[in-house]
Design a protein around this motif. Structure first.
Motif, PDB file in Angstrom:
ATOM      1  N   THR A  89      -3.715  -5.655 -16.147  1.00 39.12           N
ATOM      2  CA  THR A  89      -2.875  -4.454 -16.162  1.00 39.12           C
ATOM      3  C   THR A  89      -3.572  -3.256 -16.804  1.00 39.12           C
ATOM      4  O   THR A  89      -3.164  -2.128 -16.599  1.00 39.12           O
ATOM      5  N   LYS A  90      -4.623  -3.487 -17.546  1.00 36.05           N
ATOM      6  CA  LYS A  90      -5.340  -2.331 -18.109  1.00 36.05           C
ATOM      7  C   LYS A  90      -6.019  -1.508 -17.011  1.00 36.05           C
ATOM      8  O   LYS A  90      -6.390  -0.367 -17.241  1.00 36.05           O
ATOM      9  N   HIS A  91      -6.149  -2.090 -15.824  1.00 33.43           N
ATOM     10  CA  HIS A  91      -6.735  -1.372 -14.703  1.00 33.43           C
ATOM     11  C   HIS A  91      -5.677  -0.606 -13.907  1.00 33.43           C
ATOM     12  O   HIS A  91      -6.020   0.126 -12.980  1.00 33.43           O
ATOM     13  N   ALA A  92      -4.418  -0.776 -14.268  1.00 29.73           N
ATOM     14  CA  ALA A  92      -3.349  -0.117 -13.525  1.00 29.73           C
ATOM     15  C   ALA A  92      -3.433   1.393 -13.706  1.00 29.73           C
ATOM     16  O   ALA A  92      -3.715   1.893 -14.789  1.00 29.73           O
ATOM     17  N   VAL A  93      -3.183   2.118 -12.615  1.00 24.83           N
ATOM     18  CA  VAL A  93      -3.209   3.574 -12.678  1.00 24.83           C
ATOM     19  C   VAL A  93      -1.810   4.170 -12.512  1.00 24.83           C
ATOM     20  O   VAL A  93      -1.603   5.349 -12.728  1.00 24.83           O
ATOM     21  N   LEU A  94      -0.854   3.325 -12.136  1.00 20.16           N
ATOM     22  CA  LEU A  94       0.517   3.803 -11.941  1.00 20.16           C
ATOM     23  C   LEU A  94       1.482   2.778 -12.513  1.00 20.16           C
ATOM     24  O   LEU A  94       1.405   1.596 -12.201  1.00 20.16           O
ATOM     25  N   LYS A  95       2.394   3.260 -13.389  1.00 21.56           N
ATOM     26  CA  LYS A  95       3.335   2.338 -14.008  1.00 21.56           C
ATOM     27  C   LYS A  95       4.764   2.783 -13.790  1.00 21.56           C
ATOM     28  O   LYS A  95       5.011   3.959 -13.622  1.00 21.56           O
ATOM     29  N   GLU A 151       0.846  -1.187   0.000  1.00 29.21           N
ATOM     30  CA  GLU A 151       0.000   0.000   0.000  1.00 29.21           C
ATOM     31  C   GLU A 151       0.879   1.233   0.000  1.00 29.21           C
ATOM     32  O   GLU A 151       1.767   1.382   0.838  1.00 29.21           O
ATOM     33  N   ILE A 152       0.657   2.147  -0.941  1.00 31.85           N
ATOM     34  CA  ILE A 152       1.462   3.365  -0.974  1.00 31.85           C
ATOM     35  C   ILE A 152       0.564   4.591  -1.068  1.00 31.85           C
ATOM     36  O   ILE A 152      -0.613   4.507  -1.405  1.00 31.85           O
ATOM     37  N   ASP A 153       1.168   5.739  -0.786  1.00 30.21           N
ATOM     38  CA  ASP A 153       0.461   6.999  -0.862  1.00 30.21           C
ATOM     39  C   ASP A 153       0.990   7.761  -2.071  1.00 30.21           C
ATOM     40  O   ASP A 153       2.154   8.116  -2.131  1.00 30.21           O
ATOM     41  N   ASN A 154       0.163   7.955  -3.070  1.00 28.84           N
ATOM     42  CA  ASN A 154       0.573   8.642  -4.283  1.00 28.84           C
ATOM     43  C   ASN A 154      -0.223   9.932  -4.403  1.00 28.84           C
ATOM     44  O   ASN A 154      -1.374   9.933  -4.793  1.00 28.84           O
ATOM     45  N   ASN A 155       0.406  11.060  -4.033  1.00 26.55           N
ATOM     46  CA  ASN A 155      -0.292  12.346  -4.045  1.00 26.55           C
ATOM     47  C   ASN A 155      -1.632  12.277  -3.320  1.00 26.55           C
ATOM     48  O   ASN A 155      -2.666  12.681  -3.842  1.00 26.55           O
TER      49      ASN A 155
END
Ligand SMILES: [Zn+2]
Length: 52
Positions: free
Chosen positions: A46-52, A4-8
Motif C-alpha cells: 500500500t505504500k505504492h498506492a497513489v490514490l486512497k 482500470e480507471i481514469d483519474n485526471n
C-alpha cells in the motif's frame, strides 16, 4: 478483478477490495491478491498506492 480507471487523464489501477489506486497494474494485482488471501492490506504494497 483489478479495475482500470481514469483519474485526471492518468490511468490508475484499483484494488477492488480495499479500493486503493496504483499507477502500476502489478501493484494493484499484488494488493488484490494480498487482500483476498489475508483480508488485510500489506504496508509493503500500500505504500505504492497513489490514490486512497
Ligand atoms: Zn487491496
Amino acid at each position: 478483478m483489478v479495475k482500470e480507471i481514469d483519474n485526471n487523464n492518468t490511468r490508475l489501477f484499483l484494488c477492488e477490495i480495499c479500493k486503493l489506486g496504483y499507477d502500476d497494474v502489478k501493484f494493484a494485482q499484488m494488493c488484490e491478491h494480498h487482500c483476498n488471501a489475508s483480508n488485510s492490506c500489506s504496508l509493503e504494497i500500500t505504500k505504492h498506492a497513489v490514490l486512497k
